[in-house]
Enzyme design. Structure first.
Site, PDB file in Angstrom:
ATOM      1  N   HIS A   1       0.823  -1.206   0.000  1.00  0.00           N
ATOM      2  CA  HIS A   1       0.000   0.000   0.000  1.00  0.00           C
ATOM      3  C   HIS A   1       0.860   1.260   0.000  1.00  0.00           C
ATOM      4  O   HIS A   1       1.699   1.457   0.878  1.00  0.00           O
ATOM      5  CB  HIS A   1      -0.880  -0.017   1.257  1.00  0.00           C
ATOM      6  CG  HIS A   1      -1.923   1.039   1.296  1.00  0.00           C
ATOM      7  ND1 HIS A   1      -2.163   1.806   2.409  1.00  0.00           N
ATOM      8  CD2 HIS A   1      -2.812   1.467   0.368  1.00  0.00           C
ATOM      9  CE1 HIS A   1      -3.154   2.636   2.187  1.00  0.00           C
ATOM     10  NE2 HIS A   1      -3.562   2.457   0.942  1.00  0.00           N
TER      11      HIS A   1
ATOM     12  N   GLU B   1       0.562  -0.364  -4.733  1.00  0.00           N
ATOM     13  CA  GLU B   1      -0.577   0.530  -4.919  1.00  0.00           C
ATOM     14  C   GLU B   1      -0.094   1.942  -4.642  1.00  0.00           C
ATOM     15  O   GLU B   1       0.717   2.161  -3.729  1.00  0.00           O
ATOM     16  CB  GLU B   1      -1.708   0.147  -3.954  1.00  0.00           C
ATOM     17  CG  GLU B   1      -2.982   0.960  -4.109  1.00  0.00           C
ATOM     18  CD  GLU B   1      -3.022   2.230  -3.260  1.00  0.00           C
ATOM     19  OE1 GLU B   1      -3.975   3.013  -3.404  1.00  0.00           O
ATOM     20  OE2 GLU B   1      -2.089   2.453  -2.450  1.00  0.00           O
TER      21      GLU B   1
ATOM     22  N   ASP C   1      -1.256   6.456  -5.370  1.00  0.00           N
ATOM     23  CA  ASP C   1      -2.293   7.419  -5.728  1.00  0.00           C
ATOM     24  C   ASP C   1      -1.747   8.426  -6.731  1.00  0.00           C
ATOM     25  O   ASP C   1      -0.652   8.973  -6.543  1.00  0.00           O
ATOM     26  CB  ASP C   1      -2.761   8.165  -4.476  1.00  0.00           C
ATOM     27  CG  ASP C   1      -3.205   7.207  -3.388  1.00  0.00           C
ATOM     28  OD1 ASP C   1      -4.287   6.627  -3.529  1.00  0.00           O
ATOM     29  OD2 ASP C   1      -2.462   7.035  -2.397  1.00  0.00           O
TER      30      ASP C   1
ATOM     31  N   HIS D   1      -1.672  11.351  -2.203  1.00  0.00           N
ATOM     32  CA  HIS D   1      -2.974  10.839  -1.777  1.00  0.00           C
ATOM     33  C   HIS D   1      -3.983  11.943  -1.543  1.00  0.00           C
ATOM     34  O   HIS D   1      -5.100  11.897  -2.051  1.00  0.00           O
ATOM     35  CB  HIS D   1      -2.816  10.007  -0.509  1.00  0.00           C
ATOM     36  CG  HIS D   1      -4.121   9.462   0.009  1.00  0.00           C
ATOM     37  ND1 HIS D   1      -4.945  10.188   0.864  1.00  0.00           N
ATOM     38  CD2 HIS D   1      -4.747   8.289  -0.206  1.00  0.00           C
ATOM     39  CE1 HIS D   1      -6.020   9.471   1.136  1.00  0.00           C
ATOM     40  NE2 HIS D   1      -5.928   8.309   0.499  1.00  0.00           N
TER      41      HIS D   1
ATOM     42  N   GLU E   1      -4.281   4.227  -8.253  1.00  0.00           N
ATOM     43  CA  GLU E   1      -5.588   4.740  -7.861  1.00  0.00           C
ATOM     44  C   GLU E   1      -5.738   6.172  -8.361  1.00  0.00           C
ATOM     45  O   GLU E   1      -4.947   7.056  -8.011  1.00  0.00           O
ATOM     46  CB  GLU E   1      -5.777   4.704  -6.353  1.00  0.00           C
ATOM     47  CG  GLU E   1      -7.167   5.201  -5.965  1.00  0.00           C
ATOM     48  CD  GLU E   1      -7.423   5.263  -4.477  1.00  0.00           C
ATOM     49  OE1 GLU E   1      -8.348   6.011  -4.087  1.00  0.00           O
ATOM     50  OE2 GLU E   1      -6.713   4.594  -3.717  1.00  0.00           O
TER      51      GLU E   1
END
Length: 245
Positions: A13, A40, A42, A55, A115
């Site tokens: 993450h 993962e 952002d 993020h 994301e």
């Protein structure tokens, strides 16, 4: 036609969870040092339309900047410290551009879940710009990034711009419309808050021909329970606890 599923079961993450400053190459390197081969992160847009990793809508929490990130140019953003907030060891770590992340992941053969994090009012623009950038940056690659978002409009824009890229719908709260949304968006996966995922949900996702993934699992007993229920992937902060092998 979409490429084959690009991710292994374990996904780190924001690079390395909380062990390094999130969404930085330092975090990716630390996650890789723990054996992780997929990450993962952002991605959002600068004022001049450059995709970069962050993020929050605002810069305050994880950088030396202040205010909405989308108001600054990439030149201004690239000069900020994105590591000092975490610890002295990472002071001076820059915000990475998507271009930098692409070079790192392609060079090392790593998988990536991007994301889409639109700035306010930029759902469609973010999906379109990031999808086109990914198409260019990963041209010729057999392992394309997964584009996911809580914002269906961002995923739809990515679908329209580069339909060959794998897509995922993120869900944080239960809603009956998720199946129709995922089908309409041509998703490869549905990624939920782990509290929403049980055997019935896994089976419903599989019935659509999609992968069932969850975020953010940091407890071993929860991970074991989910794995026993047929889950296809876990996004975790605790890269030092779970072996990805």
């Amino acid at each position: 036609m979409t490429k084959p599923w690009p991710l292994p079961f374990w996904i780190a993450h924001r690079g390395a969870g909380k062990l390094a400053p999130e969404n930085t190459l330092a975090a990716f390197r630390l996650g890789a040092a723990h054996g992780y081969r997929a990450f993962e992160c952002d991605v959002r847009l600068s004022h001049d339309g450059r995709p970069f990793l962050l993020h929050d809508d605002k810069l305050n929490r994880t950088t030396s900047g202040r205010g909405p990130a989308g108001l600054l140019s990439w030149h201004e953003l690239s000069r900020l410290d994105a590591g000092g907030w975490h610890s002295r060891a990472y002071a001076g770590e820059p915000i990475p551009s998507l271009e930098t992340v692409a070079a790192y992941c392609r060079r090392n053969g790593f998988g990536l879940n991007l994301e889409l994090k639109p700035n306010p009012g930029q759902d469609e623009e973010t999906g379109r710009v990031v999808a086109l950038a990914v198409r260019e940056l990963w041209a010729g690659s057999e392992r394309l990034p997964l584009l996911s978002s809580f914002k269906p409009a961002a995923v739809a824009a990515a679908q329209a711009a580069a339909p060959e890229l794998p897509r995922g719908l993120l869900i944080d709260k239960a809603r009956d419309s998720w199946t129709e949304e995922a089908k309409a968006l041509g998703c490869s996966t549905v990624i939920t808050n782990y509290a929403l995922m049980d055997r019935a949900m896994v089976e419903a996702v599989h019935a659509l021909g999609m992968k069932a993934l969850v975020y953010t699992v940091n407890d071993e007993s929860v991970a074991r329970w989910l794995m026993a229920n047929g889950l296809d992937g876990i996004i975790t902060d605790t890269v030092d606890k779970f072996s990805p092998v």
